[in-house]
Design a protein around this motif. Structure first.
Motif, PDB file in Angstrom:
ATOM      1  N   SER A  58       0.857  -1.266  -0.102  1.00 58.54           N
ATOM      2  CA  SER A  58       0.129  -0.014   0.072  1.00 58.54           C
ATOM      3  C   SER A  58       0.971   1.369   0.022  1.00 58.54           C
ATOM      4  O   SER A  58       0.616   2.231  -0.495  1.00 58.54           O
ATOM      5  CB  SER A  58      -1.050  -0.023   1.252  1.00 58.54           C
ATOM      6  OG  SER A  58      -1.691   1.171   1.337  1.00 58.54           O
ATOM      7  N   ARG A  59       2.025   1.152   0.829  1.00 56.46           N
ATOM      8  CA  ARG A  59       2.902   2.362   0.936  1.00 56.46           C
ATOM      9  C   ARG A  59       3.805   2.678  -0.513  1.00 56.46           C
ATOM     10  O   ARG A  59       3.894   3.738  -0.914  1.00 56.46           O
ATOM     11  CB  ARG A  59       3.944   2.054   1.796  1.00 56.46           C
ATOM     12  CG  ARG A  59       4.730   3.454   2.348  1.00 56.46           C
ATOM     13  CD  ARG A  59       5.555   3.251   3.329  1.00 56.46           C
ATOM     14  NE  ARG A  59       6.151   4.430   3.836  1.00 56.46           N
ATOM     15  CZ  ARG A  59       6.072   5.500   4.183  1.00 56.46           C
ATOM     16  NH1 ARG A  59       4.881   5.668   4.580  1.00 56.46           N
ATOM     17  NH2 ARG A  59       6.925   6.739   4.264  1.00 56.46           N
ATOM     18  N   LYS A  60       3.864   1.352  -1.065  1.00 56.62           N
ATOM     19  CA  LYS A  60       4.492   1.530  -2.302  1.00 56.62           C
ATOM     20  C   LYS A  60       3.582   2.010  -3.608  1.00 56.62           C
ATOM     21  O   LYS A  60       4.033   3.077  -4.381  1.00 56.62           O
ATOM     22  CB  LYS A  60       4.996   0.340  -2.724  1.00 56.62           C
ATOM     23  CG  LYS A  60       5.773   0.133  -4.379  1.00 56.62           C
ATOM     24  CD  LYS A  60       5.973  -1.283  -4.592  1.00 56.62           C
ATOM     25  CE  LYS A  60       6.540  -1.235  -5.784  1.00 56.62           C
ATOM     26  NZ  LYS A  60       7.051  -2.795  -6.477  1.00 56.62           N
ATOM     27  N   THR A  77       1.174   4.130  -3.046  1.00 49.87           N
ATOM     28  CA  THR A  77       0.905   5.488  -2.649  1.00 49.87           C
ATOM     29  C   THR A  77       2.136   6.166  -3.222  1.00 49.87           C
ATOM     30  O   THR A  77       1.820   7.345  -3.804  1.00 49.87           O
ATOM     31  CB  THR A  77       0.719   5.551  -1.170  1.00 49.87           C
ATOM     32  OG1 THR A  77      -0.320   4.873  -0.542  1.00 49.87           O
ATOM     33  CG2 THR A  77       0.433   7.029  -0.906  1.00 49.87           C
ATOM     34  N   CYS A  95      -4.120  11.162  -2.094  1.00 49.46           N
ATOM     35  CA  CYS A  95      -2.939  10.275  -1.819  1.00 49.46           C
ATOM     36  C   CYS A  95      -1.755  11.280  -1.010  1.00 49.46           C
ATOM     37  O   CYS A  95      -1.072  10.573  -0.673  1.00 49.46           O
ATOM     38  CB  CYS A  95      -2.437   9.823  -2.886  1.00 49.46           C
ATOM     39  SG  CYS A  95      -1.606  10.856  -4.091  1.00 49.46           S
ATOM     40  N   GLU A 112       5.242  14.636   6.301  1.00 50.51           N
ATOM     41  CA  GLU A 112       5.699  13.423   6.882  1.00 50.51           C
ATOM     42  C   GLU A 112       7.433  13.550   6.831  1.00 50.51           C
ATOM     43  O   GLU A 112       7.880  14.588   6.692  1.00 50.51           O
ATOM     44  CB  GLU A 112       5.427  12.389   5.919  1.00 50.51           C
ATOM     45  CG  GLU A 112       3.983  11.993   5.666  1.00 50.51           C
ATOM     46  CD  GLU A 112       3.496  11.045   4.797  1.00 50.51           C
ATOM     47  OE1 GLU A 112       4.497  10.546   4.245  1.00 50.51           O
ATOM     48  OE2 GLU A 112       2.304  10.467   4.634  1.00 50.51           O
TER      49      GLU A 112
END
Length: 890
Positions: free
Chosen positions: A137-139, A141, A214, A220
């Protein structure tokens, strides 16, 4: 011993004569009582005591116990062998069970261990899968963010946004090229390519908007940009994209080599069919493909209003500024609004020549691809309503607001009808394929609803009401004077019978109430005669009939007023019926008052008041009104009025081929319902006129009878003719006999062709008049005979007092033949008059035989029949007709 007890108990029971019976007959009780779920010993002993003693009951219970024990022993002995066999078979089973118990327990332990190991491995795998899912999921995103940033950078580079950098996307084309100024794209192909790129950029912008989620709301650790910062960049992109689209759209719809005529000559309002078709051809100077790309881009961005405003500003507002003027509206006469139709026609021609293809392409691009797939798509572009109709409506309100002024009803109606036709013509500009849907959309638009609310229809209703009410009230008041029976006070003795003509007409005008306030039409002037109005004889019916039809004429009727117009139609019919009832009430009241006054003055039947009671023209008016009322309530009149109303309601523009079968069926059902409602309403409103026809013929009947009775005054003069005049015996009828039915003969030409069918049914209206006249004739004859009898009695008494003999005897003791006395001559004259009246009846009323047809005539003959005995004398030379002789002979 038991048997001895049983024997003694049986003997005891037998000796006691008990009738107690058990189930087996062996005991003094019923053994089934012990099987009951609720056994009560006390009740059992009490019941048993009624048939035996306690000692016998005890012995029987012991015998029953022994029997049960014996049955138990038999059961045990019968199943003992099976029990012993089963016990021998089960020996050794316990040892075998103990041998297999240990392996089974070991196996169960192994299974539990395997299950625990599998559960631990499963938990570990699930943890790894969850960790992998988070990484994936992080990839995804991060990939989406990178793609977002690259696409955004490329779009900014293409649009030339300040500070834009290439996204470094290897798959992007022309990423280092900025869109040139649209003015440099002179070639049609380059312009089309430019518009296509703008459409793709718009789609890319929509994709970026959808992927904006997204990005995080806050920064962050990896210094990733936030959603707010990306949103600001997207806003700059949208602003730049709209700027390019606006410039491109202007070039597409208004190229430098395209000349737009802002004014239309006067003759352009009369556009022929061929010219109209030529004006609808596609202009070769307009880039249709580029226009389609531009409009799609606006719709995708959700900024269709920008395209609508720019189209209106470039193509409609210059034309409106030049043509929507008060001078063109007046058309040479201030306040007439005669130029409104030419202004609308110029608008239609202008739109056909310069905006029609834009509207067609706009309808193709009105819905985005995502919206068109939904159940109720939302329109993203509405060029017809917002680019064409909205500026026209605003110009009408701001510059030509006088078209809504309700000062003159005819002008307001013409402006309203012309405006509605203009709206319909607007809906047909894009072609017949979508006319129905576009017309429905145009009617439901907010601007159209505001446009409808601008028309002051209540004031228009009031103006129409004032015109028709004044014309109908004036016609009713004028007709009232002709319909009223005004007494002619020629002798100076009839003035007290009824009110004066001025008073009566004034009362009639007061009785002519004003019509209820509603929508009405002016009295139609110079209207063509139709099949119904040509049959009317009285002008008031023609006036009312034309007013009813005029309510539904194209120059008066408006679709929004259908319900109120039909209600007014019924109200006019009801008011006219009420007015006729009031007129007939006055006529009947005057007839009743005149007849009563004539009788009270002792002037005989048909006195001076009856003779001067009616006018000659009044009779004709009553005949005409009665016949017209009959025509007014007949099926032909109702059907013509129904057709007029239904045709006005259905008078719409031709339906287009795009209307489905369901819409057509619904429209047919609605039209059928309207026709049924109209038919039932008119039938109910016209029904009372049948009663008015009967009342009218009753007045005509009374009128004719009153004039005939006036002649019967001569019956009283017969006495003066023969009393003490020494005239010869009568030989023919009196002259008045031939004049009795002259009023009936006089009225017959007037009523020819105007008699309702019910008046011709047997015996017929003439026979009814004859019966009434004969009734008065009979009464006058009886009065005359009574007076003659009284005179004869008085003469006889006088001669008896004077001692004169009633008659002398001649030679041989015989009385000489004396001549007829005066009384006998009077009676003979009455007989001759009655006999001669039969021939008058045959000629005037077509009665073949009055003796068999008229009962009153038979009574009249019987009343004067005594004079027939005088006919045999020598001095009487009269012969009665054969029919009369046969009547007396019978």
């Amino acid at each position: 011993m038991a048997s001895s007890h049983l024997s003694s108990a049986s003997l005891a029971m037998t000796s006691s004569g008990s009738n107690y019976s058990s189930s087996s007959g062996k005991y003094c009780f019923d053994s089934r009582d012990f099987e009951a779920s609720e056994f009560d010993a006390a009740s059992f002993v009490t019941a048993a005591k009624e048939v035996s003693s306690l000692e016998v009951l005890r012995d029987h219970l012991r015998c029953y116990q022994m029997d049960l024990r014996e049955e138990l022993y038999q059961v045990i002995n019968r199943d003992l062998a099976d029990y012993l066999n089963l016990s021998s078979q089960l020996s050794g089973v316990e040892a075998e069970v103990l041998e297999i118990r240990a392996p089974l327990e070991e196996m169960a332990t192994h299974v539990h261990e395997t299950r625990d190991f599998a559960a631990s491995k499963r938990q570990a795998l699930l943890a790894q899968l969850r960790q992998r899912g988070v990484l994936q999921s992080r990839k995804a995103t991060l990939v989406k963010r990178v793609r977002f940033l690259n696409t955004l950078a490329d779009v900014e580079m293409l649009l030339g946004v300040p500070g834009a950098r290439s996204g470094g996307n290897p798959g992007a084309t022309n990423t280092n090229t900025t869109l040139r100024d649209v003015g440099e794209a002179v070639d049609v192909a380059q312009l089309t390519k430019h518009c296509e790129v703008l459409e793709r950029l718009s789609q890319a912008w929509i994709t970026l908007i959808m992927d904006l989620h997204c990005f995080p709301d806050t920064e962050e650790e990896d210094d990733m940009p936030t959603a707010s910062s990306m949103g600001l960049r997207l806003l700059r992109v949208e602003k730049s994209l709209l700027k390019h689209l606006a410039a491109t759209l202007r070039t597409v719809i208004c190229p430098e080599n395209l000349t737009i005529s802002l004014s239309c000559p006067a003759e352009s309002t009369q556009v022929g069919k061929d010219d109209k078709e030529e004006s609808q051809q596609v202009s070769p100077k307009m880039n249709i493909d580029g226009l389609r790309h531009c409009l799609r881009a606006f719709v995708v961005l959700g900024r269709g209003d920008e395209a609508e405003k720019q189209t209106s500003r470039l193509l409609m507002l210059p034309f409106i500024d030049l043509n929507f003027t008060q001078g063109r509206l007046d058309g040479g006469f201030r306040g007439s609004c005669s130029g409104l139709a030419s202004i609308y026609a110029a608008c239609i021609i202008h739109v056909q020549q310069n905006l029609r293809q834009i509207l067609v392409v706009g309808e193709e691009c009105a819905f985005s691809s995502s919206a068109s797939s939904s159940a109720s798509p939302k329109r993203g572009l509405d060029l017809l309503c917002n680019s064409v109709w909205r500026p026209i409506y605003q110009a009408l309100c701001a510059r030509l607001g006088s078209i809504f002024a309700p000062g003159i009803a005819s002008i307001l109606h013409a402006n309203y009808v012309t405006s509605m036709a203009f709206l319909h013509d607007l809906a047909t500009l894009t072609g017949s394929q979508c006319t129905a849907a576009l017309h429905a959309h145009l009617q439901a638009h907010t601007i159209t609803k505001e446009f409808y609310s601008r028309w002051n229809l209540p004031v228009y209703f009031h103006l129409r009401f004032s015109e028709v009410s004044s014309s109908i009230d004036r016609a009713l008041a004028e007709a009232a004077g002709g319909l009223l029976l005004v007494p002619a006070d020629e002798t100076g003795t009839g003035g007290n019978l009824t009110a004066s003509p001025t008073t009566v007409i004034g009362a009639a005008r007061k009785a002519t109430r004003t019509l209820p306030e509603a929508i009405v039409t002016p009295f139609p002037k110079n209207r063509k005669e139709d099949a119904i109005s040509a049959q009317f004889h009285h002008p008031i019916f023609v006036t009312v009939w034309h007013a009813l039809l005029g309510l539904w004429e194209p120059d008066v009727f408006l679709p929004l007023l259908t319900t109120r117009l039909f209600k007014l139609t019924l109200q006019i019919v009801g008011r006219f019926n009420l007015w006729l009832e009031e007129m007939f009430d006055i006529v009947e009241q005057q007839q009743t008052t005149g007849a009563a006054a004539g009788g009270s003055r002792k002037e005989g039947l048909g006195g001076n008041e009856l003779r001067h009671f009616v006018r000659a023209d009044t009779r004709d008016d009553i005949v005409n009104v009665s016949w017209d009322a009959w025509l007014f309530c007949q099926e032909a009149a109702r059907e013509q009025l129904e057709r007029q109303i239904v045709h006005a309601v259905r008078r719409q523009r031709p339906s287009t081929v795009t209307e489905g079968a369901e819409k057509g069926a619904a429209a047919a059902a609605t039209a059928s319902d309207v026709q049924v409602i109209v038919r039932e309403g008119l039938a109910e409103a016209l029904k009372p006129f049948e009663g008015l026809v009967r009342r009218g013929w009753q007045a005509i009947h009374f009128h004719v009878v009153a004039q005939c009775v006036t002649v019967l005054e001569a019956v009283r003069g017969i006495t003066a003719t023969y009393r003490m005049t020494n005239k010869r015996a009568p030989e023919w009828a009196s002259p008045y006999v031939s004049k009795i039915l002259d009023p009936l003969r006089a009225v017959e030409p007037d009523v020819a062709g105007k008699i309702p069918p019910y008046a011709l049914e047997p015996p017929g209206w003439k026979v009814e008049v004859l019966e009434a006249v004969l009734s008065h004739y009979l009464e006058a004859t009886r009065e005359l005979l009574n007076s003659v009898e009284q005179m004869e009695d008085a003469l006889k008494k006088r001669k008896q007092r004077t001692g004169k003999p009633l008659g002398a005897t001649g030679e041989g003791g015989e009385r000489p033949v004396r001549a007829l006395s005066d009384s006998e001559k009077i009676k003979l004259q009455l007989l001759l008059d009655v006999v001669a009246f039969a021939e008058e009846m045959r000629q005037a009323a077509a009665v073949d035989d009055p003796i068999t047809s008229c009962g009153c005539y038979v009574q009249l003959l019987q009343t004067v029949g005594a004079a027939r005995h005088f006919l045999g004398r020598d001095d009487v030379k009269v012969t009665l007709p054969a029919a009369v002789q046969a009547f007396f002979a019978s």
